[in-house]
Design a protein around this motif. Structure first.
Motif, short mmCIF file in Angstrom:
data_model
loop_
_atom_site.label_atom_id
_atom_site.label_comp_id
_atom_site.label_asym_id
_atom_site.label_seq_id
_atom_site.Cartn_x
_atom_site.Cartn_y
_atom_site.Cartn_z
N LYS A 248 19.56 40.84 87.70
CA LYS A 248 20.92 40.71 88.21
C LYS A 248 21.15 41.42 89.54
O LYS A 248 22.06 41.03 90.29
N HIS A 249 20.35 42.42 89.87
CA HIS A 249 20.55 43.13 91.13
C HIS A 249 19.82 42.48 92.31
O HIS A 249 20.14 42.76 93.47
N ILE A 250 18.85 41.61 92.02
CA ILE A 250 18.10 40.98 93.11
C ILE A 250 18.42 39.50 93.26
O ILE A 250 18.23 38.93 94.34
N PHE A 251 18.86 38.86 92.17
CA PHE A 251 19.30 37.47 92.23
C PHE A 251 20.77 37.39 91.82
O PHE A 251 21.19 38.06 90.88
N SER B 93 17.84 38.37 100.41
CA SER B 93 18.07 39.15 101.64
C SER B 93 17.16 40.37 101.69
O SER B 93 16.67 40.85 100.66
N HIS B 94 16.96 40.89 102.91
CA HIS B 94 16.14 42.10 103.09
C HIS B 94 16.76 43.29 102.36
O HIS B 94 16.05 44.16 101.84
N GLU B 95 18.07 43.31 102.31
CA GLU B 95 18.76 44.41 101.62
C GLU B 95 18.40 44.43 100.14
O GLU B 95 18.12 45.49 99.56
N LEU C 178 15.48 46.94 97.18
CA LEU C 178 15.73 47.51 95.86
C LEU C 178 14.45 47.64 95.04
O LEU C 178 14.36 48.50 94.16
N ILE C 179 13.47 46.78 95.33
CA ILE C 179 12.24 46.82 94.52
C ILE C 179 11.14 47.65 95.17
O ILE C 179 10.11 47.90 94.53
N TYR C 180 11.31 48.07 96.41
CA TYR C 180 10.24 48.76 97.13
C TYR C 180 9.74 49.98 96.35
O TYR C 180 10.54 50.76 95.80
N ASN C 181 8.41 50.11 96.30
CA ASN C 181 7.72 51.24 95.68
C ASN C 181 7.86 51.30 94.15
O ASN C 181 7.53 52.32 93.54
N SER C 182 8.32 50.21 93.56
CA SER C 182 8.44 50.18 92.09
C SER C 182 7.08 50.36 91.41
O SER C 182 6.97 51.02 90.38
#
Length: 293
Positions: free
Chosen positions: A221-224, A264-266, A270-274
């Motif tokens: 829900k936070h990325i799509f 979007s890049h924003e 949110l998932i970077y370094n997960s």
């Protein structure tokens, strides 16, 4: 330096094949040939080693139990196409400049660490043939042996998995309390996700599987947006109420492809370094587990 504690732990965590004919059959079922360099993890009493050196150009055998290492050195003292190392495989430097394969019956208590080392190497093996606990093999292989797991999804863009055969508990000494299989992990000639997208893919899978919620709708829900996840579910053929393990690997590839171009890049940030965070958490858990032993 000889470490008595390490040898005690290894002795109780490894089960050795005891039938030479079975070992010969397993090697015949592999694609190992006279031109190959083969790494064996844990030479043990040499029952696999003895058959391997008849089939390959050169064998590198890594043994962490000092007493077994000494016996291997004595047993194969006159063989020219073998190098035996007294070393922890997890610290062993894998070949960097040439192709090689792996054939081993591995200690089950460090399965995850061994597979991680082999598959994350800058020069992974062309083929990995390992005898492994059946439950772990199914998690790594995913469909058609099991539902896809985070482990299977992380590796499948780069490796193929096949359970070649099931083994009997009585094939081993001491007899294990779990079922075992002969697993083949083959490096793909052409990766399904390019090297420059690998980190993003690993972060993407790790983020979704470890995010809160039980189903795809909540975990994504936070990325799509709601519209995006609904469209994806219709186009790709899954339900928004499905758990991540319900989707096939092919469906996950399509979800990721949309994430790359449609988000979007924003939101990507949110998932970077997960994935790296997941590894750090796993290290902490492993450290606690080791300290309790």
């Amino acid at each position: 330096m000889f470490n008595k504690d390490n040898n005690i732990r290894l002795k109780h965590s490894q089960n050795f094949l005891q039938n030479k004919n079975l070992v010969s059959e397993l090697i015949k079922e592999s694609n190992i040939c006279k031109d190959d360099i083969v790494v064996e993890i844990g030479g043990g009493k040499g029952i696999i080693t003895e058959q391997l050196i008849k089939k390959c150009r050169e064998a590198y055998v890594i043994e962490y139990d000092y007493h077994l290492y000494k016996k291997l050195k004595d047993k194969f003292n006159n063989e020219r196409n073998i190098s035996i190392f007294y070393e922890d495989f997890l610290k062993f430097q894998l070949p960097k400049e040439y192709k090689y394969k792996v054939f081993s019956s591995i200690p089950y208590n460090i399965t995850a660490a061994i597979i991680s080392k082999l598959t994350s190497s800058c020069n992974p093996p062309e083929d990995i043939y390992i005898i492994i606990q059946e439950e772990a093999a199914r998690k790594y292989a995913g469909n058609p042996y099991n539902r896809e797991s985070m482990r299977s999804l992380l590796l499948k863009p780069y490796f193929d998995f096949e359970i070649i055969r099931n083994l009997k508990r009585t094939d081993f000494s001491p007899i294990p309390s779990v079922d075992s299989v002969f697993l083949h992990i083959k490096k793909r000639k052409y990766p399904l996700i390019s090297h420059d997208k690998k980190k993003l893919y690993y972060d993407f899978i790790s983020y979704i599987f470890n995010n809160s919620g039980q189903n795809m709708k909540n975990k994504c829900k936070h990325i799509f947006s709601y519209k995006q996840i609904k469209r994806l579910s219709n186009d790709i053929g899954f339900k928004m109420t499905d758990s991540p393990t319900c989707l096939s690997f092919e469906q996950w590839l399509k979800v990721f492809q949309y994430f790359v171009i449609g988000v979007s890049h924003e939101k990507k940030r949110l998932i970077y370094n997960s994935y790296s965070k997941l590894l750090e958490e796993q290290k902490k858990i492993d450290k606690i587990h080791r300290s309790r032993k």
